[in-house]
Design a protein around this motif. Structure first.
Motif, PDB file in Angstrom:
ATOM      1  N   LEU A 133      10.271  -3.038  -1.028  1.00  0.00           N
ATOM      2  CA  LEU A 133       9.190  -2.062  -1.076  1.00  0.00           C
ATOM      3  C   LEU A 133       7.830  -2.731  -1.212  1.00  0.00           C
ATOM      4  O   LEU A 133       6.832  -2.199  -0.750  1.00  0.00           O
ATOM      5  N   GLY A 134       7.800  -3.899  -1.864  1.00  0.00           N
ATOM      6  CA  GLY A 134       6.529  -4.590  -1.982  1.00  0.00           C
ATOM      7  C   GLY A 134       6.585  -5.783  -2.904  1.00  0.00           C
ATOM      8  O   GLY A 134       7.400  -5.844  -3.813  1.00  0.00           O
ATOM      9  N   ARG A 142       8.986  -0.656   4.900  1.00  0.00           N
ATOM     10  CA  ARG A 142       9.093  -2.121   4.765  1.00  0.00           C
ATOM     11  C   ARG A 142      10.372  -2.619   5.437  1.00  0.00           C
ATOM     12  O   ARG A 142      11.306  -1.870   5.632  1.00  0.00           O
ATOM     13  N   PHE A 185       4.427   0.515  -5.565  1.00  0.00           N
ATOM     14  CA  PHE A 185       5.562   0.260  -4.681  1.00  0.00           C
ATOM     15  C   PHE A 185       6.776   1.124  -5.006  1.00  0.00           C
ATOM     16  O   PHE A 185       7.698   1.221  -4.204  1.00  0.00           O
ATOM     17  N   GLU A 193       7.902   4.657  -2.556  1.00  0.00           N
ATOM     18  CA  GLU A 193       8.230   4.063  -1.255  1.00  0.00           C
ATOM     19  C   GLU A 193       7.966   4.981  -0.077  1.00  0.00           C
ATOM     20  O   GLU A 193       7.934   4.544   1.062  1.00  0.00           O
TER      21      GLU A 193
END
Length: 75
Positions: free
Chosen positions: A6-7, A72, A63, A66
């Motif tokens: 997600l980050g 992502r 993050f 999502e």
């Protein structure tokens, strides 16, 4: 296993931590962060022996949402 990144911490110097993932199969989050080792802090959490805790910067909460922004890549 279906993990989706997600980050990553946008301010990480090396670009490799902390990171937040979504396990789409289990519908749970996995968080890679800094290992908390300070006894005083750990005692306040009362963690069972089979659990652990990691720390991430506050700026990474974005993050967990999502559904915002571009999807992502899968891990």
């Amino acid at each position: 296993m279906s993990l989706r990144m997600l980050g990553k911490d946008p301010e990480s110097r090396n670009g490799d931590s902390p990171t937040i993932y979504l396990d789409e199969h289990k519908d749970t989050y996995l968080v890679q962060g800094w290992k908390v080792e300070e006894t005083e802090r750990l005692e306040q959490l009362q963690l069972p022996g089979h659990e652990t805790v990691v720390e991430i910067p506050r700026r990474m909460v974005q993050f967990f949402l999502e559904m915002q922004g571009e999807p992502r890549a899968d891990v």
